[in-house]
Scaffold this motif. Sequence first.
Motif, PDB file in Angstrom:
ATOM      1  N   SER A 617     -24.125 -12.055  35.486  1.00  0.00           N
ATOM      2  CA  SER A 617     -23.448 -12.725  34.373  1.00  0.00           C
ATOM      3  C   SER A 617     -23.146 -14.164  34.761  1.00  0.00           C
ATOM      4  CB  SER A 617     -22.141 -12.000  34.025  1.00  0.00           C
ATOM      5  OG  SER A 617     -21.357 -12.792  33.163  1.00  0.00           O
ATOM      6  N   LYS A 618     -23.750 -15.120  34.058  1.00  0.00           N
ATOM      7  CA  LYS A 618     -23.447 -16.522  34.324  1.00  0.00           C
ATOM      8  C   LYS A 618     -22.014 -16.855  33.944  1.00  0.00           C
ATOM      9  CE  LYS A 618     -28.215 -18.118  33.858  1.00  0.00           C
ATOM     10  NZ  LYS A 618     -29.158 -19.003  33.128  1.00  0.00           N
ATOM     11  N   GLU A 619     -21.491 -16.136  32.962  1.00  0.00           N
ATOM     12  CA  GLU A 619     -20.114 -16.365  32.523  1.00  0.00           C
ATOM     13  C   GLU A 619     -19.125 -16.023  33.620  1.00  0.00           C
ATOM     14  OE1 GLU A 619     -16.991 -14.790  29.079  1.00  0.00           O
ATOM     15  OE2 GLU A 619     -19.072 -14.081  29.110  1.00  0.00           O
ATOM     16  N   LEU A 626     -23.548  -3.435  31.895  1.00  0.00           N
ATOM     17  CA  LEU A 626     -23.499  -3.472  30.428  1.00  0.00           C
ATOM     18  C   LEU A 626     -22.845  -2.206  29.906  1.00  0.00           C
ATOM     19  CD1 LEU A 626     -26.997  -4.901  29.413  1.00  0.00           C
ATOM     20  CD2 LEU A 626     -24.851  -6.103  29.721  1.00  0.00           C
ATOM     21  N   ARG A 702     -29.656  -9.662  25.622  1.00  0.00           N
ATOM     22  CA  ARG A 702     -29.507  -8.239  25.332  1.00  0.00           C
ATOM     23  C   ARG A 702     -30.104  -7.882  23.980  1.00  0.00           C
ATOM     24  NH1 ARG A 702     -23.168  -8.123  26.673  1.00  0.00           N
ATOM     25  NH2 ARG A 702     -23.398  -9.903  25.286  1.00  0.00           N
TER      26      ARG A 702
END
Length: 734
Positions: A617-619, A626, A702
């Motif tokens: 996750s870049k966030e 998931l 996604r």
Amino acid sequence: MAVFLGEEFYSNLSRKLDAYASARALGGSRAAASRVWRFLNWAGQNCSSTDVARKLAGEGRFGEALSLLLAGTKAGGVLGRQAAEEFQTFATWLGYSGHVKEAEAWMGRLPDQSLSGAGAWFVDFWYRRSILDSAHNFRLRQLLGQQPDEATESKILWLLYMTGEVQGDLDQLYSAAARRGNMTAARDWLSILAARDPDKFFSIATDNKKWFAKKGTSLAIDMLLCDGDTPLANMIGERPRQLARHFRQSSADIWSRIGDSSLSVAVVGNSPCEIGKAKGEEIDAHDVVIRFNHATVGAQHQSDYGRKTDVLVTNAFMLRNFVEDLDIPVIVTSKDWEVFTKEKKTAFALAEKGVPLATVPRELRTKINHALKATASSGLQTLAAVCDVRGGNENVGIYGFSLVDQIGPKPTSANYFRNTRPAANHNWRGEALMLDAIRRNGNIDTALEAAGEMRYDNQWKTLERFTPTRFRIEGDHTQYHCGSAAVARSLRHFLAPHGVIVEDKKYDVLVVNGEGTMHHGSKGFHRKMKILGRALDAGKEAYLINTVWQDNPHDYDDVLRGLTGIIVREAMSQRELLEKHGIKARLHPDMAYYAPLEAPTDVVDYKGSIVITDFFSKEFDTFVRLTRAEAIKYPFVDMMTVGWDDLIASLKTAEMLITGRHHAVFAACRAEIPFVAFGGNTHKIEGIFHSAGVDIPICESRAKLPEMIEWARNNRQEYQKLFDWLKSYKGWKL
């Protein structure tokens, strides 16, 4: 009794006995330890004797290690087999370091003297280290009579050829092997005949056209058949024909120019003996400058070694390093390149670019090899050829040659521009005698007889001080997840035949496993580069291997230039190192794929379903799972809790894998199932596809997951291309 005391009791007891034996062996009581290990072997329990032998070897107690293993070979069973294999490995280390006679003496003590034991070892050892002593030929012919396997038979015949076996006798031996169906021997014989006896070649080849190699003919055959009106000319294609003609003409041109006595020639070796002497301008003032293995000289060495290069000398296996940017003549050295042609595809590419190619004349290098009882180094071959074609050493400058800086009590690097392990497969003392003769009068003939007497006098340490190569590994990320654990297993497995792995600072070679650390100037990047820098400062050989490389600063470019080798996992990292840092790196896919598999213990049967791992996750700048409906319906695989062997065995029962994990992609490839891959924090997954030349897309979001699943189902052929590409690499090595 086991019924009453329980298996756990006996398991604990065997571990304690093994630990006791290990302590006794390390303390010097080998006999007591061997008795305990023989008992455990008889009882079917595991023993640590080979591990202890490696520890003793790493401590410099090499004689004790060999004695311990020799005792183990007499135990029979599992212990006997393991000890015999290790004993042969240890003897090989000893011989490869220059202690040839000592290695052969130890091998002579093995109880099994059959070809499957010591005999095969001697053949392989002499072959790999080019110990070309005609005194061995009687024994080699005896071994041929024991009907060895085809590979060993071909090596024996090669050794007989290289040591100057009488042609008539050699023909009989090759003919017998070929008639038995040994196609390697048959093709080698045709190549030898093409170079030595063309009339007999045409006679034999006409009756045995099936012996022509499907993988291509040797350069010797191509040169014989390249003219259109030659018998059997149709047995080679146009490309080999053009290469042969190019080689023939350019070889004549190269040696004609070097032989022009009106031109001055500088032959510049890679010994560090010129450092600080400021001979760069003097070298560059010569009309023709010949260098070895590197066509360019780094700015920091130009004052001592010059910058001009007119002719490059390199061995056949290094040719591939020069395909892209080489435009000067190349002299190719090998054990006999015309007859046993290696890297022919590379030669095609260079010839088609117009790069002139030549070798040292065969008659001269054969004379030198027979005198040395070894294949001569590229440097000595070239020096002898230059003086031979010019009729002496007048107007020839010799720089960067010592030939004894690789041996003696304190061997140095063989190169002024990087740290390397000294090479032990040449007769260095014999070559030094020839070098002295060349410097005095430009003729090696006066040194030929004395040089051969030096063949077995090349060791640089006393046997009492001998240690095998000691590797120290940095970057063992076993605790991260099973893919990283597989990398560590693979690394240790492929290093094991070459030396011992140590944990302390008494090491010879530092191997830094980069994995996914080396990107965007991360803390891990700086830490590992500083470790490499300290190793170089200490005069150690150092490698950066199995690594990504992306968007890193130039803070350590001097360290990169000093490394003995850099091995990246995919082509995007390889290109970035070259374009942004001017560093050439070798490509080899991730080592996890090549880890030897063990029997799985906890296999999950996914019954043909789709399975899923976590994603980057870049966030959140980390890997996450998931939890939405489109993903939660699939069985989840946690790579931090599952074992590598279990993962691959389990994936074989699945339809496909959905993942954002680099190593999970390789697990799917090892299981040979399709996968859908999301991008991560580097280009490492995209780089795999680019390297293999496959059109497998990255899943960008996604929302596109259903579409990508359907794509994977309908494009199995692209995955098969990737699987085949990975399998084309036969294992990892430095």
